[in-house]
Design a protein around this motif. Structure first.
Motif, PDB file in Angstrom:
ATOM      1  N   ALA A  92      79.420 102.815  77.464  1.00 21.84           N
ATOM      2  CA  ALA A  92      80.472 102.847  78.489  1.00 21.84           C
ATOM      3  C   ALA A  92      81.734 102.149  78.002  1.00 21.84           C
ATOM      4  CB  ALA A  92      79.965 102.197  79.775  1.00 21.84           C
ATOM      5  N   SER A  93      81.549 101.029  77.312  1.00 25.11           N
ATOM      6  CA  SER A  93      82.700 100.293  76.769  1.00 25.11           C
ATOM      7  C   SER A  93      83.434 101.139  75.741  1.00 25.11           C
ATOM      8  CB  SER A  93      82.249  98.982  76.126  1.00 25.11           C
ATOM      9  OG  SER A  93      81.574  98.168  77.056  1.00 25.11           O
ATOM     10  N   ARG A  94      82.633 101.838  74.921  1.00 30.48           N
ATOM     11  CA  ARG A  94      83.238 102.664  73.881  1.00 30.48           C
ATOM     12  C   ARG A  94      84.047 103.807  74.478  1.00 30.48           C
ATOM     13  NH1 ARG A  94      85.387 101.786  69.297  1.00 30.48           N
ATOM     14  NH2 ARG A  94      85.412 103.588  67.911  1.00 30.48           N
ATOM     15  N   VAL A  95      83.483 104.465  75.469  1.00 32.04           N
ATOM     16  CA  VAL A  95      84.173 105.580  76.126  1.00 32.04           C
ATOM     17  C   VAL A  95      85.469 105.096  76.771  1.00 32.04           C
ATOM     18  CG1 VAL A  95      84.057 107.203  78.045  1.00 32.04           C
ATOM     19  CG2 VAL A  95      82.121 106.975  76.488  1.00 32.04           C
ATOM     20  N   THR A  96      85.380 103.968  77.466  1.00 34.82           N
ATOM     21  CA  THR A  96      86.577 103.413  78.128  1.00 34.82           C
ATOM     22  C   THR A  96      87.645 103.066  77.121  1.00 34.82           C
ATOM     23  OG1 THR A  96      85.201 102.504  79.897  1.00 34.82           O
ATOM     24  CG2 THR A  96      87.423 101.602  79.651  1.00 34.82           C
ATOM     25  N   PHE A  97      87.226 102.432  76.031  1.00 33.39           N
ATOM     26  CA  PHE A  97      88.197 102.041  75.000  1.00 33.39           C
ATOM     27  C   PHE A  97      88.875 103.258  74.395  1.00 33.39           C
ATOM     28  CE2 PHE A  97      89.386 101.380  70.606  1.00 33.39           C
ATOM     29  CZ  PHE A  97      90.182 100.258  70.698  1.00 33.39           C
ATOM     30  N   LEU A  98      88.088 104.261  74.009  1.00 31.89           N
ATOM     31  CA  LEU A  98      88.661 105.427  73.354  1.00 31.89           C
ATOM     32  C   LEU A  98      89.642 106.158  74.263  1.00 31.89           C
ATOM     33  CD1 LEU A  98      85.554 106.860  71.452  1.00 31.89           C
ATOM     34  CD2 LEU A  98      87.531 105.674  70.473  1.00 31.89           C
ATOM     35  N   ARG A  99      89.292 106.293  75.538  1.00 38.72           N
ATOM     36  CA  ARG A  99      90.178 106.995  76.468  1.00 38.72           C
ATOM     37  C   ARG A  99      91.485 106.240  76.666  1.00 38.72           C
ATOM     38  NH1 ARG A  99      87.174 108.954  81.822  1.00 38.72           N
ATOM     39  NH2 ARG A  99      89.304 109.676  82.170  1.00 38.72           N
ATOM     40  N   GLN A 100      91.393 104.939  76.898  1.00 33.72           N
ATOM     41  CA  GLN A 100      92.601 104.167  77.178  1.00 33.72           C
ATOM     42  C   GLN A 100      93.439 103.913  75.933  1.00 33.72           C
ATOM     43  OE1 GLN A 100      93.698 103.523  80.216  1.00 33.72           O
ATOM     44  NE2 GLN A 100      91.906 104.639  80.940  1.00 33.72           N
ATOM     45  N   SER A 101      92.772 103.648  74.805  1.00 31.86           N
ATOM     46  CA  SER A 101      93.535 103.435  73.576  1.00 31.86           C
ATOM     47  C   SER A 101      94.223 104.721  73.150  1.00 31.86           C
ATOM     48  CB  SER A 101      92.627 102.932  72.456  1.00 31.86           C
ATOM     49  OG  SER A 101      91.645 103.903  72.129  1.00 31.86           O
TER      50      SER A 101
END
Length: 597
Positions: A92-101
């Motif tokens: 979940a952290s990875r998905v959130t990071f990739l989308r926002q970054s």
């Protein structure tokens, strides 16, 4: 052709690097809070990932023994459930990071593209004469893409690698102090390798960017001038030049691969040696009962994690060096100040009559070689003046100074008594318009190209402008009338039709001063006659400056100036100058009449 000397606008000194850092900082400044939140998310993601080997160790040492002794799987199931939760948090952290970054990166790049495009449009004609179209393309595509790679992947890779290195180093020591300290002996070696690679790759990746730019320059310039290339059989020579720059690009890329080929195997060698040491020594400790199998397993997993980030760091160096070089080039361009600058407190012209004055104007393109040694000229409002003379007499220079594409070296050019340097360019461009012999047509419809002179114009105004210059007849015969696509650079229109569209564009803009630079030079006789009729409408009730070699165009002028080496030799009406039997204009007129016979 391409300038093999490299990038002429880039100073690789500390000032340029500082400008590059400031540029990157300004791009990311609006997203400071979101970037801080993403940093926290990366920490959470890496903490979850680093906890997996510990959970494996607990599973082996504390979850499996109850099953073998008491057939009780409760502890193992709890550990497995925690492990699943940790993996879910990491995902979940990875998905959130990739989308926002990714969102931040694209918004920053959009800002950068807008800045570069806006700045290129602001820069003066002198800059664009020197800075070839190929380099412009390279700045706005190749260099922006390099920064895109860094924003989308570079910082993530670096932060993850650093957190992993620090986290695994601490956990290795926590799991087993003795083995951990043995493994950390390799850390100075890794640092030394990384330092060497960073220094060796810095210059190499800058050369990669410059070589890539040269390839683009050569390709764009050749294809832009393909008609001349084919007409003069330049294909073999251009092929040689392109192959030379392309081979240089290949060679410098091979150099980067050689650096990676040394760095990565060296890291792998150090990692494999340490893994062997840990496996042998740790296995002996397990056999002696001083270490559990779970601890050894976790230790080996962490040791693998410890060396894996070096590949990410290598990739970051690659990305960072390319992006740094690109940022330096873009920062250098953005730091370039227009040679034609707007005044801090511009004069408001109000209603412009169109009187133009050159007051002792001196100008030269090359220092020491004056084109205008000291021109004094007054053009009353509403007068049409034609400039004639041999090539290099200064005709086009006068036109460009009047349009303020250049500023005088000394003296002043005035509009209604106001120095053009005291007027901001948006205001000046509304009142002074220059139509060149290229009659550049932009991709789009005929209506779009006429509307270029007045973006807010209605369809009725466009049609009225076309009718006024006599362009409505041929437009009506086009497949889709005003909605006909003119094709690239107006390729669907003839030279005469492009000229009429350019006149309609100028008529719609309705400037007080109109400059026509060789407006009929590329036309055949029928087209010229059509354009001549349009000229009478376009020039009515405005000040006009006409540059022409064809004296049929000059005949519409109220006044003719015969120039030579930037000096006015004759000044008078066409009729008066023709009547002067020994005059320069009279001789030109006789030669022109004889050419028509």
């Amino acid at each position: 052709m391409a300038d093999s000397s490299g990038e002429d606008l880039v100073d690789h000194g500390s000032a340029t690097r500082r400008n590059a850092r400031e540029l990157l900082g300004s791009l990311l400044a609006p997203y400071t809070k979101l970037i801080a939140a993403l940093a926290v998310i990366v920490v959470i993601e890496n903490a979850a990932r680093l906890s997996v080997p510990i959970l494996v160790q607990f599973g082996i040492d504390h979850g499996i023994p109850p099953i073998t002794h008491h057939h009780d799987a409760h502890d193992l199931l709890v550990i497995v459930a925690v492990l699943v939760g940790v993996v879910a948090v990491q995902a979940a952290s990875r998905v959130t990071f990739l989308r926002q970054s990714g969102r931040i990166g694209e918004l920053a790049l959009l800002d950068l593209r807008r800045r570069v495009f806006r700045h290129f449009q602001k820069l003066d004609v002198t800059f664009h004469d020197k800075f070839t179209s190929g380099r412009v393309v390279s700045r706005s595509t190749n260099d922006v893409e390099a920064i895109q790679d860094m924003l989308e992947n570079g910082f993530d890779s670096l932060l993850t690698a650093v957190l992993t290195l620090i986290g695994t180093a601490v956990l290795l020591v926590v799991l087993n102090v003795e083995l951990g300290l043995i493994c950390l002996i390799s850390f100075p070696v890794l640092v030394a390798l990384a330092w060497w690679f960073r220094n060796a790759s810095r210059r190499t990746y800058r050369e990669v960017r410059e070589s890539a730019a040269l390839v683009i320059v050569q390709f764009v310039e050749t294809m832009t001038g393909i008609k001349a290339v084919q007409a003069y059989r330049r294909e073999p020579r251009n092929q040689e030049i392109f192959e030379e720059v392309a081979d240089r690009y290949r060679a410098i890329n091979e150099k980067t691969f050689r650096l990676v080929a040394i760095f990565m195997p060296s890291v792998d060698l150090v990692g494999n040696i340490m893994t062997t040491v840990v496996l042998v020594y740790g296995g002996w400790r397990v056999l002696e009962g001083h270490m559990t199998v779970g601890v050894l397993t976790a230790f080996l997993l962490y040791l693998r994690m410890f060396f894996e980030p070096m590949q990410d760091i290598t990739q970051f160096f690659n990305t960072f060096q390319s992006a740094s070089s690109a940022l330096e080039k873009l920062a250098a361009v953005l730091a370039t100040q227009p040679g034609i600058a707007d005044p801090e407190q511009p004069v408001q012209l109000g209603t412009v009559q169109g009187a133009v004055e050159f007051d002792n104007v001196q100008f030269s393109y090359v220092e020491g070689r004056p084109v205008l040694p000291g021109l004094d000229l007054h053009i009353p409002a509403g007068q049409t003046v034609a400039l004639v003379g041999t090539t290099g007499a200064g005709k086009t220079t006068i036109a460009k100074l009047m349009a303020r594409f250049y500023d005088p070296v000394s003296g002043a050019v005035r509009l209604d008594g106001t120095d053009l340097r005291d007027v901001d360019q948006p205001q000046l461009r509304r009142h002074v318009v220059m139509v060149t012999q290229e009659n550049f047509m932009f991709e789009g419809t005929v209506a779009d190209n006429i509307r270029f002179g007045k973006p807010e114009a209605t369809d009725a105004e466009i049609r009225a402008a076309a009718e006024a210059v006599g362009a409505d007849q041929f437009i009506g015969e086009l497949p889709n009338g005003y909605d006909t696509d003119v094709a690239k650079r107006g390729g669907r229109l003839s030279a005469g039709q492009r000229q009429l569209v350019a006149f309609a564009r100028a008529f719609l803009a309705d400037p007080a001063v109109l400059i026509l630079d060789e407006a009929t030079s590329s036309l055949d006789i029928p087209s010229e006659r059509l354009v001549q009729r349009a000229l009478e409408t376009v020039l009515a009730d405005r000040t006009a400056l006409i540059i022409a070699h064809r004296l049929s165009t000059v005949e519409v002028a109220d006044r003719v100036l015969v120039l030579e080496h930037g000096r006015v030799l004759e000044d008078g009406s066409p009729a008066d100058l023709i009547g002067s039997a020994d005059g320069r204009y009279a001789a030109l007129h006789r030669a022109w009449v004889e050419s028509l016979a």
